[in-house]
Design a protein around this motif. Structure first.
Motif, PDB file in Angstrom:
ATOM      1  N   PRO A 105      -7.343 -21.977   8.242  1.00 22.72           N
ATOM      2  CA  PRO A 105      -8.223 -20.806   8.338  1.00 22.72           C
ATOM      3  C   PRO A 105      -9.450 -21.020   7.443  1.00 22.72           C
ATOM      4  O   PRO A 105      -9.313 -21.444   6.285  1.00 22.72           O
ATOM      5  CB  PRO A 105      -7.352 -19.663   7.819  1.00 22.72           C
ATOM      6  CG  PRO A 105      -5.951 -20.148   7.962  1.00 22.72           C
ATOM      7  CD  PRO A 105      -6.009 -21.623   7.755  1.00 22.72           C
ATOM      8  N   TRP A 141       0.182 -17.161  10.981  1.00 22.53           N
ATOM      9  CA  TRP A 141      -0.446 -18.471  10.871  1.00 22.53           C
ATOM     10  C   TRP A 141       0.621 -19.542  10.889  1.00 22.53           C
ATOM     11  O   TRP A 141       1.626 -19.479  10.178  1.00 22.53           O
ATOM     12  CB  TRP A 141      -1.298 -18.584   9.617  1.00 22.53           C
ATOM     13  CG  TRP A 141      -2.111 -19.838   9.606  1.00 22.53           C
ATOM     14  CD1 TRP A 141      -3.018 -20.234  10.538  1.00 22.53           C
ATOM     15  CD2 TRP A 141      -2.067 -20.877   8.626  1.00 22.53           C
ATOM     16  NE1 TRP A 141      -3.552 -21.453  10.199  1.00 22.53           N
ATOM     17  CE2 TRP A 141      -2.987 -21.873   9.031  1.00 22.53           C
ATOM     18  CE3 TRP A 141      -1.355 -21.065   7.458  1.00 22.53           C
ATOM     19  CZ2 TRP A 141      -3.202 -23.029   8.303  1.00 22.53           C
ATOM     20  CZ3 TRP A 141      -1.573 -22.216   6.730  1.00 22.53           C
ATOM     21  CH2 TRP A 141      -2.496 -23.183   7.155  1.00 22.53           C
ATOM     22  N   THR A 197      -2.353 -20.424   3.674  1.00 21.31           N
ATOM     23  CA  THR A 197      -1.889 -19.213   4.355  1.00 21.31           C
ATOM     24  C   THR A 197      -2.838 -18.040   4.110  1.00 21.31           C
ATOM     25  O   THR A 197      -3.110 -17.693   2.966  1.00 21.31           O
ATOM     26  CB  THR A 197      -0.467 -18.843   3.890  1.00 21.31           C
ATOM     27  OG1 THR A 197       0.400 -19.940   4.167  1.00 21.31           O
ATOM     28  CG2 THR A 197       0.035 -17.599   4.597  1.00 21.31           C
ATOM     29  N   PRO A 198      -3.347 -17.425   5.161  1.00 24.26           N
ATOM     30  CA  PRO A 198      -4.249 -16.281   4.992  1.00 24.26           C
ATOM     31  C   PRO A 198      -3.507 -15.067   4.430  1.00 24.26           C
ATOM     32  O   PRO A 198      -2.312 -14.894   4.659  1.00 24.26           O
ATOM     33  CB  PRO A 198      -4.766 -16.008   6.406  1.00 24.26           C
ATOM     34  CG  PRO A 198      -3.757 -16.616   7.314  1.00 24.26           C
ATOM     35  CD  PRO A 198      -3.117 -17.741   6.571  1.00 24.26           C
ATOM     36  N   GLU A 199      -4.236 -14.241   3.700  1.00 28.36           N
ATOM     37  CA  GLU A 199      -3.629 -13.048   3.106  1.00 28.36           C
ATOM     38  C   GLU A 199      -3.354 -11.980   4.157  1.00 28.36           C
ATOM     39  O   GLU A 199      -2.370 -11.255   4.071  1.00 28.36           O
ATOM     40  CB  GLU A 199      -4.536 -12.506   2.000  1.00 28.36           C
ATOM     41  CG  GLU A 199      -4.643 -13.465   0.819  1.00 28.36           C
ATOM     42  CD  GLU A 199      -5.633 -13.010  -0.227  1.00 28.36           C
ATOM     43  OE1 GLU A 199      -6.118 -11.859  -0.144  1.00 28.36           O
ATOM     44  OE2 GLU A 199      -5.919 -13.805  -1.137  1.00 28.36           O
ATOM     45  N   GLU A 206     -11.349 -19.153   5.787  1.00 28.92           N
ATOM     46  CA  GLU A 206     -11.401 -18.438   4.511  1.00 28.92           C
ATOM     47  C   GLU A 206     -10.467 -19.030   3.459  1.00 28.92           C
ATOM     48  O   GLU A 206     -10.567 -18.703   2.276  1.00 28.92           O
ATOM     49  CB  GLU A 206     -11.094 -16.937   4.716  1.00 28.92           C
ATOM     50  CG  GLU A 206      -9.647 -16.610   5.041  1.00 28.92           C
ATOM     51  CD  GLU A 206      -9.310 -16.694   6.517  1.00 28.92           C
ATOM     52  OE1 GLU A 206      -8.206 -16.220   6.877  1.00 28.92           O
ATOM     53  OE2 GLU A 206     -10.117 -17.214   7.308  1.00 28.92           O
ATOM     54  N   ARG A 207      -9.558 -19.920   3.866  1.00 30.14           N
ATOM     55  CA  ARG A 207      -8.618 -20.534   2.931  1.00 30.14           C
ATOM     56  C   ARG A 207      -9.065 -21.924   2.475  1.00 30.14           C
ATOM     57  O   ARG A 207      -8.422 -22.535   1.615  1.00 30.14           O
ATOM     58  CB  ARG A 207      -7.225 -20.628   3.554  1.00 30.14           C
ATOM     59  CG  ARG A 207      -6.619 -19.296   3.935  1.00 30.14           C
ATOM     60  CD  ARG A 207      -6.529 -18.335   2.768  1.00 30.14           C
ATOM     61  NE  ARG A 207      -5.693 -18.888   1.692  1.00 30.14           N
ATOM     62  CZ  ARG A 207      -5.582 -18.366   0.485  1.00 30.14           C
ATOM     63  NH1 ARG A 207      -6.264 -17.286   0.166  1.00 30.14           N
ATOM     64  NH2 ARG A 207      -4.805 -18.923  -0.417  1.00 30.14           N
ATOM     65  N   PRO A 265      -0.095 -13.103   7.244  1.00 33.62           N
ATOM     66  CA  PRO A 265       0.301 -14.487   6.966  1.00 33.62           C
ATOM     67  C   PRO A 265       1.390 -14.999   7.901  1.00 33.62           C
ATOM     68  O   PRO A 265       1.456 -16.201   8.165  1.00 33.62           O
ATOM     69  CB  PRO A 265       0.799 -14.429   5.521  1.00 33.62           C
ATOM     70  CG  PRO A 265       1.166 -13.009   5.295  1.00 33.62           C
ATOM     71  CD  PRO A 265       0.213 -12.202   6.146  1.00 33.62           C
TER      72      PRO A 265
END
Length: 198
Positions: free
Chosen positions: A145, A73, A65-67, A147-148, A70
């Motif tokens: 994602p 997503w 889960t992106p910060e 970045e995750r 969230p």
């Protein structure tokens, strides 16, 4: 189920009956079929992480889960009894095509017209989706994602050579089928015969 029925019924399912677990024999059939997907040079450069208990699935949701935003997503809110994360292994392909029978002498990826390690993993994911339908289950493919990905790797000990292409949630559908026929592009818009342009 007939193959044409599998193709016709295949859709992305986003809500599952959480009271019904996916039977172990169904999980094994899904995985058995996934590894039957075609691969360039029979490289078989893929890996599958099976998550079938609530603790692992919750850890996957947290890791993926992106910060920022969230709630937007998909995996931040999904609930499914089974998740299979599909991974590609580029090194397996570069190693295989550096062998004498393939006519290359190095592991360069410059001559590859497309990243077949990712394409072949996508084919395996499609077989997962189709097998789920054939077994009376629903499924949904989605990506992590970018970045995750480091957090996901750390949470599950995924080696660097395996790159997550996407995850497939699987379970018994708890939503009515949607009619997507009006949103589907006409075949004349996407299929060309004999020549792209006249």
């Amino acid at each position: 189920m007939e193959f044409q029925d599998v193709v016709r019924k295949r859709r992305m399912v986003r809500k599952y009956d959480m009271e019904r677990a996916v039977p172990a024999e169904a999980v094994e059939q899904i995985l058995h079929n996934a590894v039957r997907a075609p691969t360039a040079g029979f490289s078989q450069g893929w890996g599958f992480l099976v998550l079938d208990n609530p603790e692992d699935i919750a850890r996957f949701r947290t890791a993926g889960t992106p910060e920022d935003e969230p709630e937007n997503w998909f995996s931040a809110t999904f609930e499914a009894p089974l998740v299979i994360v599909t991974h590609s292994n580029k090194s397996a392909y570069l190693d295989r095509y550096a062998k004498a029978d393939k006519g290359k002498t190095d592991r360069s990826e410059a001559w590859w017209p497309a990243p077949y390690w990712d394409i072949d993993t996508g084919m395996a994911a499609l077989l997962i989706l189709q097998t789920a339908v054939d077994l009376g289950l629903g499924a949904c493919f989605f990506g992590l994602p970018v970045e995750r990905i480091p957090a996901y790797r750390e949470a599950f000990g995924v080696p660097e050579e395996f790159h997550p292409i996407g995850a497939v949630t699987i379970g018994y559908p708890a939503e009515p089928p949607r009619d997507l026929s009006k949103r589907r592009k006409a075949t004349d818009d996407v299929i060309r015969r004999g020549r792209w342009t006249s």
